[in-house]
Structures are given as C-alpha cells and as structure tokens.
Design an enzyme around this catalytic site. Structure first.
Site, mmCIF file in Angstrom:
data_model
loop_
_atom_site.group_PDB
_atom_site.id
_atom_site.type_symbol
_atom_site.label_atom_id
_atom_site.label_comp_id
_atom_site.label_asym_id
_atom_site.label_seq_id
_atom_site.Cartn_x
_atom_site.Cartn_y
_atom_site.Cartn_z
ATOM 1 N N LYS A 22 -7.103 -6.351 1.704
ATOM 2 C CA LYS A 22 -5.958 -7.130 1.209
ATOM 3 C C LYS A 22 -4.673 -6.729 1.939
ATOM 4 C CE LYS A 22 -3.772 -5.726 -2.687
ATOM 5 N NZ LYS A 22 -2.319 -5.526 -2.598
ATOM 6 N N ASN A 23 -4.438 -5.419 2.028
ATOM 7 C CA ASN A 23 -3.149 -4.974 2.560
ATOM 8 C C ASN A 23 -3.034 -5.088 4.075
ATOM 9 O OD1 ASN A 23 -2.345 -4.546 -0.008
ATOM 10 N ND2 ASN A 23 -2.431 -2.295 0.063
ATOM 11 N N CYS A 126 8.644 -3.832 -10.424
ATOM 12 C CA CYS A 126 7.204 -3.830 -10.249
ATOM 13 C C CYS A 126 6.638 -2.746 -11.136
ATOM 14 C CB CYS A 126 6.944 -3.573 -8.776
ATOM 15 S SG CYS A 126 5.444 -2.760 -8.376
ATOM 16 N N ARG A 131 10.591 0.379 -6.285
ATOM 17 C CA ARG A 131 10.218 -0.220 -4.995
ATOM 18 C C ARG A 131 11.346 -1.032 -4.347
ATOM 19 N NH1 ARG A 131 4.282 -2.624 -5.334
ATOM 20 N NH2 ARG A 131 4.201 -2.108 -3.140
ATOM 21 N N ASP A 316 -3.065 4.480 -3.464
ATOM 22 C CA ASP A 316 -3.841 3.355 -4.011
ATOM 23 C C ASP A 316 -5.215 3.786 -4.521
ATOM 24 O OD1 ASP A 316 -1.766 1.657 -3.498
ATOM 25 O OD2 ASP A 316 -2.597 0.838 -1.654
ATOM 26 N N ARG A 408 -6.414 -9.929 -8.021
ATOM 27 C CA ARG A 408 -5.451 -9.832 -6.911
ATOM 28 C C ARG A 408 -6.035 -9.030 -5.760
ATOM 29 N NH1 ARG A 408 -0.672 -6.788 -8.253
ATOM 30 N NH2 ARG A 408 -0.581 -7.016 -6.020
HETATM 31 N N1 EPU Z 1 10.683 2.586 -0.312
HETATM 32 C C1 EPU Z 1 12.045 2.675 -0.386
HETATM 33 N N2 EPU Z 1 12.782 1.714 0.253
HETATM 34 C C2 EPU Z 1 12.207 0.707 0.948
HETATM 35 C C3 EPU Z 1 10.800 0.625 1.026
HETATM 36 C C4 EPU Z 1 10.049 1.596 0.375
HETATM 37 O O1 EPU Z 1 12.597 3.580 -1.012
HETATM 38 O O2 EPU Z 1 12.942 -0.131 1.490
HETATM 39 C C5 EPU Z 1 9.860 3.605 -1.010
HETATM 40 C C6 EPU Z 1 8.978 2.999 -2.099
HETATM 41 O O3 EPU Z 1 9.688 2.827 -3.297
HETATM 42 C C7 EPU Z 1 7.894 4.041 -2.197
HETATM 43 C C8 EPU Z 1 7.729 4.516 -0.745
HETATM 44 O O4 EPU Z 1 8.938 4.153 -0.088
HETATM 45 O O5 EPU Z 1 8.322 5.096 -2.979
HETATM 46 C C9 EPU Z 1 6.552 3.910 -0.001
HETATM 47 O O6 EPU Z 1 6.570 2.515 -0.148
HETATM 48 P P1 EPU Z 1 5.972 1.536 0.966
HETATM 49 O O7 EPU Z 1 7.068 0.746 1.563
HETATM 50 O O8 EPU Z 1 5.099 2.326 1.888
HETATM 51 O O9 EPU Z 1 5.057 0.581 0.084
HETATM 52 P P2 EPU Z 1 4.820 -0.977 0.284
HETATM 53 O O10 EPU Z 1 4.840 -1.328 1.713
HETATM 54 O O11 EPU Z 1 5.696 -1.733 -0.634
HETATM 55 C C10 EPU Z 1 2.231 -0.839 0.581
HETATM 56 C C11 EPU Z 1 1.034 -1.371 -0.136
HETATM 57 C C12 EPU Z 1 0.872 -0.660 -1.466
HETATM 58 C C13 EPU Z 1 0.711 0.829 -1.190
HETATM 59 C C14 EPU Z 1 1.917 1.337 -0.404
HETATM 60 C C15 EPU Z 1 1.803 2.792 -0.009
HETATM 61 C C16 EPU Z 1 0.798 -3.652 0.599
HETATM 62 C C17 EPU Z 1 0.861 -5.101 0.278
HETATM 63 N N3 EPU Z 1 1.180 -2.801 -0.339
HETATM 64 O O12 EPU Z 1 3.348 -1.118 -0.266
HETATM 65 O O13 EPU Z 1 -0.317 -1.167 -2.055
HETATM 66 O O14 EPU Z 1 0.623 1.517 -2.411
HETATM 67 O O15 EPU Z 1 2.074 0.562 0.805
HETATM 68 O O16 EPU Z 1 0.669 3.005 0.746
HETATM 69 O O17 EPU Z 1 0.407 -3.286 1.697
HETATM 70 C C18 EPU Z 1 -1.709 -1.915 -3.789
HETATM 71 O O18 EPU Z 1 -2.419 -2.458 -2.910
HETATM 72 O O19 EPU Z 1 -2.093 -1.794 -4.978
HETATM 73 C C19 EPU Z 1 -0.395 -1.396 -3.404
HETATM 74 C C20 EPU Z 1 0.560 -1.140 -4.278
#
Ligand code: EPU
Length: 429
Positions: A22-23, A126, A131, A316, A408
């Site tokens: 998915k991701n 969320c 996030r 995850d 999802r």
């Molecule tokens: N963060 C910030 N500011 C930002 C972006 C992120 O502070 O602008 C923080 C987040 O709050 C978090 C950390 O950085 O504490 C890491 O977040 P990241 O940006 O890596 O997460 P994401 O890209 O929103 C993806 C996956 C998540 C997975 C995370 C971490 C997808 C669609 N989502 O989220 O997957 O947990 O990376 O590996 O790729 C899931 O599939 O259930 C899921 C939540």
C-alpha cells in the site's frame, strides 16, 4: 458496517500470497501527475486506500484504466492500473478528498512541479498522532516555492518553476522524502536531500521515477541527489511486496503456532522484524518463494523493541508485535519513537485479557496465560490488525468492529487467513 468474527485457537498452516505494498502504491500513483504520458503500475493491491486515491487523482485530471483479469489469475493477483495525466485540469485538491487520506497531501509536489502552483487542503488530525506537514512544506520552500496557509489550505506557487536546492530534514520523514523527490525531479538544477528516509517504499518510488526519465542517485541512503530534467515520460513499474503485510502474517503465525510460507515476501525488506521474531523463538527461513515462518511446540520469549526508521523495527508493526507479546513468557518493553500517540490498541488488547502498562512512549507488556475473545474495535489500520492477531489466539469469539480500517490496508485478509485454517468470517450488516 461490516464486522469480522474470529474464533480463536486454530494453528495456521499453508501459504499466504503477499500483496503489493500500500505505502509504495500510493506515492507511485501520485507520481503519474508528473508526466503527460502513461504510467502503468502492476501488482497494485485491491485496497480502499487505492480506490480513494484514484478518485482524488481523477479530480486532478488523471485518466485511469484497470486491466481485466487474465486466465489463471487469482483474485489476489495485484491489479494493473494505467494512469495518464495528459493535462492537470485542477491544481486544487479539496478538503473533502484530502481529509479521507493523509497521503493524498503529497499531490502538492507533482502538481506544483508541473503547473507552477498547487492548492491542497491540509490533511488534519489522525488517530495515531498530530502528523504535521511542516517538513513537507519546508522541502518545497527550499526548492523556491512560496507557500501560504489560508482557510485550511496550503497554497504553493513557483511561477518560474522550482529550482534545485539543499533540503536537510531534521527528522526522518517518509512523506517528506516522497514530496522532496517528486518536486526535485522536475526542478532546474541539482537538489540534495539530507537525512532522507531509507524506507523501501522511497527506493521503489525513486526506481519508478528513474524509469520515467528522472536522474536520482542515492535512494535508499540518507543522502539523495536529484538532477532535475525538463520533462518525464511514461513507464511500467511493479509495486514492491508489502513488508508490513508480510510482517503482520509472520506475527500471526508466531502467535498461533504452525507453519506458513509468505509467498513473494522479501526478507531484506523486514530483516529487523524477522530478527526480533527469531529472538522470540520463531523459526524463520528465507526460500526462493518467500519467507517461511514456523513455531511448533515452543513458547514465545519476551523481547524488547524500539520502533525506528528503516532499517529499524517499523512503527507499522508495533501494534501487531504488542499483540504477540501479550502471550510471551515474561515482560516485553515496547518503545514507540516515530508517532507520539500510537498506542490506541492497548485498551482494546486489554479487553482480550492482555496486561499492558503505559509509561510515556513505552508499553510494558506482561505475558499472560491466555487471552479470551471479546468485541473490540480500533481507530487505525495497524491497531485493527493487532486485534485480529489477538483474536486468533484468544479462547472463544472475538468480533472486530470498524472493519473499514482493515480494508484500507489488508487485501483479502479473511481469505488469506481462512485458507491457512483460521476461523474468520466477515459479517456484513
Ligand atoms: N513529521 C513531522 N512533520 C512533517 C512530516 C512528518 O513532524 O512534516 C513527523 C510525524 O509526525 C512523525 C514522523 O515525522 O512523527 C514520521 O512521519 P512520516 O512523515 O515518516 O510518516 P508519513 O509519511 O506520514 C508513512 C506511512 C505510515 C508510516 C510512516 C512511518 C504512508 C502512506 N504512510 O507516513 O504508514 O507509519 O510513514 O514509517 O506511506 C500505515 O500504513 O498504517 C501508516 C501509518
């Protein structure tokens, strides 16, 4: 709303085909906005998040065709989706669409890179934490975008096009790295991304972008260098197998005992989780066809885990591992370092009889003799599946409500588990 009922106590034996990730699929689909040619993705999982993103992309002007079934193809064979954004007809991604799925915010990068402007709703809260998207916006600003936040929207403009720059992420962000990559590939000049996420889904996106004509070096390492090109073309790309789905089923087998081949799973994508399972007493073998997971006779040992960015133990899989540790000998200490509020499953696991004490970002999980079935529900995808794992080992029936969370991210969950002997059924209402 559908429910899933599990009658616990059955061992799992057989084979489970692992779907496309998915991701990885979501950012790859978003990358179709970067070109007026056709991007064809194979091994795309059948998930409600994929359907939701397709809807969002068609709002921006992406035409989509889904290939029909081929002879001999099972229902679980991934889909082939061709996407063409001949023109971006709308540079705005509205609240109604973006609020249903956080990852859709990432469309801001390709729309801005191609059109010089984008207006995308901020995704909002969320279930697993605040996030924010500040780092995604910072990355775009480093490439010359002017960004204002107005009425709940991020308005990004780069009338003369984006320019290469240096992006240093203060913390590892997967979405930030995806965004930076998709913006930098069409920027003028060179972009250096420091402290980039090394997750396999980032590497997969970069590999696809390279097939589309992008110049990217270092994907999969913390330093990625992108040399911008004037335009990108079409490509064919297969979505990589889902390491989180594979890890989830590995934990399910560890929980129930039995012997299951996770077909198509690639051990190098989840080595840290496999190492933890080995330490817990589970037998793991890599074969040409996938990963074989066995636990026969032996009990589970308690193992401590900290979640970390790749190649560390994935956040995850934290909920699923916690479910597993509820049946271990002794107490396991699980620290969540990525999201500040990803313990929503704790109270629900407690309904099955788990003994878990929370102390800030650490959960102390004391193994118990047995779990007993109960009605439960969860507020996010991975938490929901942790309850499935709990239910598989619990005495009696466990009913999991709010199944849409599972839909999802887990393709054909009931079918995959039932085929290995689990008593799982979906109750439609
Ligand atoms: N963060 C910030 N500011 C930002 C972006 C992120 O502070 O602008 C923080 C987040 O709050 C978090 C950390 O950085 O504490 C890491 O977040 P990241 O940006 O890596 O997460 P994401 O890209 O929103 C993806 C996956 C998540 C997975 C995370 C971490 C997808 C669609 N989502 O989220 O997957 O947990 O990376 O590996 O790729 C899931 O599939 O259930 C899921 C939540």
């Amino acid at each position: 709303m559908d429910k899933i009922r599990i009658t616990g106590g059955q061992r799992l034996n057989g084979a489970i085909p692992i779907s496309g990730a998915k991701n990885a699929a979501l950012p790859l689909m978003i990358a179709s906005l970067l070109t007026d040619e056709t991007l064809t993705l194979t091994n795309v999982p059948r998930l409600s998040d994929v359907t939701a993103l397709s809807r969002i992309l068609s709002n921006q002007g992406v035409d989509r065709t889904v290939a029909g079934k081929r002879i001999g193809q099972s229902a679980e064979t991934g889909q082939t989706i061709s996407m063409t954004a001949r023109q971006i007809v709308d540079t705005c991604a509205p609240y109604e669409l973006v609020s249903t799925m956080r990852a859709s915010f990432w469309v801001i990068a390709p729309i801005l890179a191609r059109m010089g402007e984008a207006k995308v709703s901020l995704p909002g809260g969320c279930a697993i934490g605040t996030r924010p998207v500040d780092l995604l916006l910072m990355a775009l600003e480093k490439l010359g975008a002017e960004i204002v936040i107005e009425n709940g929207y991020a308005l990004a403009r780069a009338p003369k096009g984006l320019k290469g720059g240096e992006i240093v992420f203060p913390k590892v962000t997967v979405g930030g790295t995806h965004t930076a990559l998709m913006a930098a590939v069409l920027a003028q000049g060179t972009t250096v991304i420091e402290n980039a996420a090394c997750e396999p889904e980032v590497t997969d996106l970069a590999a696809c972008l390279v097939k589309m004509g992008a110049k990217i070096e270092g994907a999969g390492t913390p330093r990625i260098v992108v040399t911008g090109v004037a335009r990108l073309g079409g490509a064919h790309h297969a979505v990589l197998p889902d390491r989180i789905e594979a890890g989830t089923y590995a934990m399910a087998v560890a929980m129930t005992g039995g012997d299951v081949l996770l077909e198509g799973a690639r051990p190098e994508l989840l080595q840290s989780a496999l190492d933890v399972l080995t330490r817990a007493g589970v037998e793991i073998d890599s074969t040409n066809e996938g990963i074989r997971v066995r636990r026969n006779g032996r009990g589970l040992e308690a193992v401590d885990v900290d979640t970390d960015p790749f190649p560390g133990f994935p956040t995850d899989l934290q909920a699923q591992f916690m479910a597993l540790m509820t049946r271990a000998k002794g107490t396991s200490r699980i620290r969540e370092t990525i999201f500040e509020n990803r313990f929503m499953h704790v109270q629900e696991l407690a309904r099955l009889g788990a003994k878990i004490r929370l102390d800030g970002d650490v959960a102390h999980v004391e193994g118990v003799e047995k779990l007993t079935g109960a009605p439960v529900m969860a507020t996010d995808l991975r938490a929901s599946v942790s309850l499935v794992i709990g239910g598989l080992a619990a005495e009696g029936d466990t009913t999991i409500n709010r199944v849409y969370h599972l839909d999802r991210g887990f393709e054909a969950l009931e079918a995959k588990l039932s085929r290995c002997g689990a008593l799982v059924e979906r109750i439609s209402s």
